[in-house]
Design a protein around this motif. Structure first.
Motif, PDB file in Angstrom:
ATOM      1  N   ALA A   1       0.859  -1.191   0.000  1.00  0.00           N
ATOM      2  CA  ALA A   1       0.000   0.000   0.000  1.00  0.00           C
ATOM      3  C   ALA A   1       0.889   1.233   0.000  1.00  0.00           C
ATOM      4  CB  ALA A   1      -0.913   0.000   1.219  1.00  0.00           C
ATOM      5  N   PRO A   2       1.320   1.717  -1.156  1.00  0.00           N
ATOM      6  CA  PRO A   2       2.252   2.838  -1.210  1.00  0.00           C
ATOM      7  C   PRO A   2       1.675   4.125  -0.636  1.00  0.00           C
ATOM      8  CG  PRO A   2       1.335   2.400  -3.378  1.00  0.00           C
ATOM      9  CD  PRO A   2       0.923   1.261  -2.496  1.00  0.00           C
ATOM     10  N   VAL A   3       2.548   4.966  -0.112  1.00  0.00           N
ATOM     11  CA  VAL A   3       2.146   6.299   0.347  1.00  0.00           C
ATOM     12  C   VAL A   3       2.061   7.201  -0.879  1.00  0.00           C
ATOM     13  CG1 VAL A   3       2.767   8.290   1.761  1.00  0.00           C
ATOM     14  CG2 VAL A   3       3.201   5.967   2.607  1.00  0.00           C
ATOM     15  N   VAL A   4       0.879   7.766  -1.130  1.00  0.00           N
ATOM     16  CA  VAL A   4       0.657   8.509  -2.377  1.00  0.00           C
ATOM     17  C   VAL A   4       0.471  10.003  -2.157  1.00  0.00           C
ATOM     18  CG1 VAL A   4      -0.296   6.498  -3.561  1.00  0.00           C
ATOM     19  CG2 VAL A   4      -1.832   8.036  -2.302  1.00  0.00           C
ATOM     20  N   GLY A   5       0.547  10.470  -0.918  1.00  0.00           N
ATOM     21  CA  GLY A   5       0.398  11.895  -0.668  1.00  0.00           C
ATOM     22  C   GLY A   5       0.077  12.166   0.776  1.00  0.00           C
ATOM     23  N   GLY A   6      -0.332  13.419   1.060  1.00  0.00           N
ATOM     24  CA  GLY A   6      -0.652  13.798   2.424  1.00  0.00           C
ATOM     25  C   GLY A   6      -0.634  15.293   2.620  1.00  0.00           C
ATOM     26  N   ASP A   7      -0.257  15.729   3.827  1.00  0.00           N
ATOM     27  CA  ASP A   7      -0.284  17.147   4.145  1.00  0.00           C
ATOM     28  C   ASP A   7       0.690  17.433   5.276  1.00  0.00           C
ATOM     29  OD1 ASP A   7      -1.182  19.799   3.905  1.00  0.00           O
ATOM     30  OD2 ASP A   7      -2.668  19.529   5.494  1.00  0.00           O
ATOM     31  N   LEU A   8       1.164  18.688   5.313  1.00  0.00           N
ATOM     32  CA  LEU A   8       2.030  19.175   6.382  1.00  0.00           C
ATOM     33  C   LEU A   8       1.445  20.456   6.949  1.00  0.00           C
ATOM     34  CD1 LEU A   8       5.577  18.848   4.741  1.00  0.00           C
ATOM     35  CD2 LEU A   8       4.688  17.450   6.609  1.00  0.00           C
ATOM     36  N   SER A   9       1.552  20.626   8.272  1.00  0.00           N
ATOM     37  CA  SER A   9       1.137  21.869   8.892  1.00  0.00           C
ATOM     38  C   SER A   9       1.927  22.075  10.175  1.00  0.00           C
ATOM     39  CB  SER A   9      -0.359  21.856   9.211  1.00  0.00           C
ATOM     40  OG  SER A   9      -0.761  23.084   9.789  1.00  0.00           O
ATOM     41  N   SER A  10       2.152  23.323  10.523  1.00  0.00           N
ATOM     42  CA  SER A  10       2.794  23.619  11.804  1.00  0.00           C
ATOM     43  C   SER A  10       1.747  23.614  12.904  1.00  0.00           C
ATOM     44  CB  SER A  10       3.497  24.979  11.753  1.00  0.00           C
ATOM     45  OG  SER A  10       2.558  26.009  11.494  1.00  0.00           O
ATOM     46  N   GLY A  11       2.190  23.396  14.142  1.00  0.00           N
ATOM     47  CA  GLY A  11       1.280  23.347  15.267  1.00  0.00           C
ATOM     48  C   GLY A  11       1.801  24.150  16.446  1.00  0.00           C
ATOM     49  N   PRO A  12       1.006  24.275  17.498  1.00  0.00           N
ATOM     50  CA  PRO A  12       1.427  24.996  18.697  1.00  0.00           C
ATOM     51  C   PRO A  12       2.601  24.300  19.388  1.00  0.00           C
ATOM     52  CG  PRO A  12      -0.950  24.669  18.650  1.00  0.00           C
ATOM     53  CD  PRO A  12      -0.375  23.797  17.584  1.00  0.00           C
ATOM     54  N   PRO A  13       3.248  24.988  20.324  1.00  0.00           N
ATOM     55  CA  PRO A  13       4.387  24.390  21.032  1.00  0.00           C
ATOM     56  C   PRO A  13       4.054  23.029  21.644  1.00  0.00           C
ATOM     57  CG  PRO A  13       4.248  26.721  21.529  1.00  0.00           C
ATOM     58  CD  PRO A  13       3.013  26.376  20.733  1.00  0.00           C
ATOM     59  N   GLY A  14       4.910  22.062  21.386  1.00  0.00           N
ATOM     60  CA  GLY A  14       4.762  20.734  21.967  1.00  0.00           C
ATOM     61  C   GLY A  14       3.830  19.800  21.230  1.00  0.00           C
ATOM     62  N   VAL A  15       3.070  20.317  20.279  1.00  0.00           N
ATOM     63  CA  VAL A  15       2.054  19.507  19.609  1.00  0.00           C
ATOM     64  C   VAL A  15       2.648  18.755  18.423  1.00  0.00           C
ATOM     65  CG1 VAL A  15      -0.055  19.584  18.220  1.00  0.00           C
ATOM     66  CG2 VAL A  15       0.111  20.935  20.309  1.00  0.00           C
ATOM     67  N   VAL A  16       2.373  17.460  18.376  1.00  0.00           N
ATOM     68  CA  VAL A  16       2.683  16.645  17.206  1.00  0.00           C
ATOM     69  C   VAL A  16       1.485  15.722  16.984  1.00  0.00           C
ATOM     70  CG1 VAL A  16       4.224  14.992  16.106  1.00  0.00           C
ATOM     71  CG2 VAL A  16       5.160  16.672  17.703  1.00  0.00           C
ATOM     72  N   VAL A  17       0.899  15.792  15.805  1.00  0.00           N
ATOM     73  CA  VAL A  17      -0.247  14.960  15.450  1.00  0.00           C
ATOM     74  C   VAL A  17       0.065  14.269  14.133  1.00  0.00           C
ATOM     75  CG1 VAL A  17      -2.708  14.914  14.895  1.00  0.00           C
ATOM     76  CG2 VAL A  17      -1.851  16.552  16.583  1.00  0.00           C
ATOM     77  N   VAL A  18      -0.137  12.971  14.098  1.00  0.00           N
ATOM     78  CA  VAL A  18       0.084  12.187  12.882  1.00  0.00           C
ATOM     79  C   VAL A  18      -1.233  11.527  12.494  1.00  0.00           C
ATOM     80  CG1 VAL A  18       1.419  10.362  11.776  1.00  0.00           C
ATOM     81  CG2 VAL A  18       2.441  11.688  13.646  1.00  0.00           C
ATOM     82  N   SER A  19      -1.644  11.704  11.259  1.00  0.00           N
ATOM     83  CA  SER A  19      -2.882  11.100  10.782  1.00  0.00           C
ATOM     84  C   SER A  19      -2.614  10.358   9.480  1.00  0.00           C
ATOM     85  CB  SER A  19      -3.945  12.184  10.553  1.00  0.00           C
ATOM     86  OG  SER A  19      -5.167  11.614  10.135  1.00  0.00           O
ATOM     87  N   VAL A  20      -3.131   9.154   9.400  1.00  0.00           N
ATOM     88  CA  VAL A  20      -2.982   8.343   8.191  1.00  0.00           C
ATOM     89  C   VAL A  20      -4.357   7.924   7.698  1.00  0.00           C
ATOM     90  CG1 VAL A  20      -2.185   6.128   7.275  1.00  0.00           C
ATOM     91  CG2 VAL A  20      -0.661   7.491   8.700  1.00  0.00           C
TER      92      VAL A  20
END
Length: 350
Positions: free
Chosen positions: A124-143
């Motif tokens: 199941a190849p990775v075909v795209g996605g999105d990047l965004s900056s977040g507030p201090p300390g925040v890291v969110v990963v969505s697939v």
């Protein structure tokens, strides 16, 4: 080097080669991959199965426990298990990352490596996605995972029938047990080995090996995603993956199907609670984790009878209960006829 030190284009230039290694889909095709406004993924079976899972730093993982690679493995596995639980085969993944600009660039690249390792195994190849900056300390990963039924009918939670056997493919309780050990501050054998510069496990005792197995499974679970389509072809009436706990997720099947499920305590103790779980947590807590531990991503299905179970020595299906008629109290899950105290994971209720 941190994200604030690079542009989006520079970060993508580091990540795209990692995802390029995921290859072509095992089923279907990718006409347009990363780099355009959207990907174009073939659906030769005539339908698209879609699912999304999100992980949040501090809620779904802790940096002191999990590496970025392990976070990538975990979030990809969650999605692939959902595709499998519909009886579908994965065709592509989409990845979104929201991160504090202070995050290390290497963390983001290692996350991609973890996702890519699972994606390549699953075809199941990775075909795209999105990047965004977040507030201090925040890291969110969505697939987001896409899949194809290859002409099959989807296997729904609502298909269980009175008289069906309930069977499990995969492990139960290991991830929940690993979480308990992490929360207790148990020494992680992997971290000790890394600190010592050692890689061999032969010096670890039996309990340390059990601790390591549970902690590893919590940080980077393994799901039998290939067994979902196999179960569908074998005639599974209902399927679900164990994301929030066996009792909770089987309860969703029971509710959707208007039936009850009675689990076999002797089988669950002997097949799943015994071994590493009992060795590290004791028999009572081991059974509790088998019943309520989440993020396991085993598959649970209902079948007409034991003879209908898929024959697969590598990823065997084991009968753990039966579907019975719901009583006046409505659909429910019991353990040897008694409702167990086994509340699974809920993101909001406590």
């Amino acid at each position: 080097m941190r994200l604030r030190d690079v542009s989006e284009a520079e970060l993508l230039a580091l990540v795209f080669p990692v995802y390029a290694g995921t290859g072509s889909p095992a089923w279907g095709s990718v006409a347009v991959g990363p780099g355009d406004d959207a990907a174009v993924v073939g659906a030769p079976g005539g339908s698209v199965v879609a699912t999304t899972d999100t992980m949040v730093r501090g809620r779904d993982w802790r940096d002191e426990w999990s590496s970025a690679h392990e976070v990538g493995v975990k979030v990809a596995t969650q999605n692939l298990a959902d595709i499998a639980a519909m009886g579908a085969e994965p065709t592509a993944l989409l990845v979104a990352l929201v991160a504090d600009p202070e995050l290390e660039v290497e963390w983001a690249v290692d996350l991609a490596r973890g996702i890519a390792s699972v994606a390549s195994q699953a075809g199941a190849p990775v075909v795209g996605g999105d990047l965004s900056s977040g507030p201090p300390g925040v890291v969110v990963v969505s697939v987001t995972a896409l899949g194809d039924l290859r002409g099959r009918a989807p296997v729904l939670r609502s298909g269980a029938r009175v008289g069906d056997v309930v069977a499990v493919c995969g492990s139960l309780g290991l991830s929940g047990g690993g979480l308990v050990l992490h929360e207790r501050g148990e020494t992680d054998p992997d971290h000790v080995a890394a600190d010592a510069g050692a890689v061999a496990s032969v010096e670890l005792g039996e309990r340390a090996l059990a601790v390591r197995a549970l902690m590893r499974h919590h940080r980077a679970p393994v799901a039998p995603w290939r067994s979902g389509p196999v179960a569908a072809d074998a005639g599974a009436h209902a399927l679900v993956d164990v994301s929030d706990g066996l009792v909770t997720d089987v309860g969703r099947v029971a509710t959707a199907s208007g039936v009850s499920v009675d689990l076999d305590g002797a089988v669950l103790r002997a097949r799943y609670a015994a071994g590493p779980l009992t060795l590290t947590l004791g028999a009572e807590e081991a059974l509790h984790q088998v019943l309520s531990g989440g993020e396991e991503h085993a598959l649970v299905g209902t079948f007409a009878d034991a003879a209908s179970l898929p024959a697969d020595d590598d990823e065997p299906w084991r009968v753990v209960g039966r579907v019975v008629a719901a009583g006046p109290e409505g659909p429910r899950v019991t353990l040897d006829g008694v409702v167990p105290d086994a509340r699974g994971w809920d993101h909001f209720a406590r």
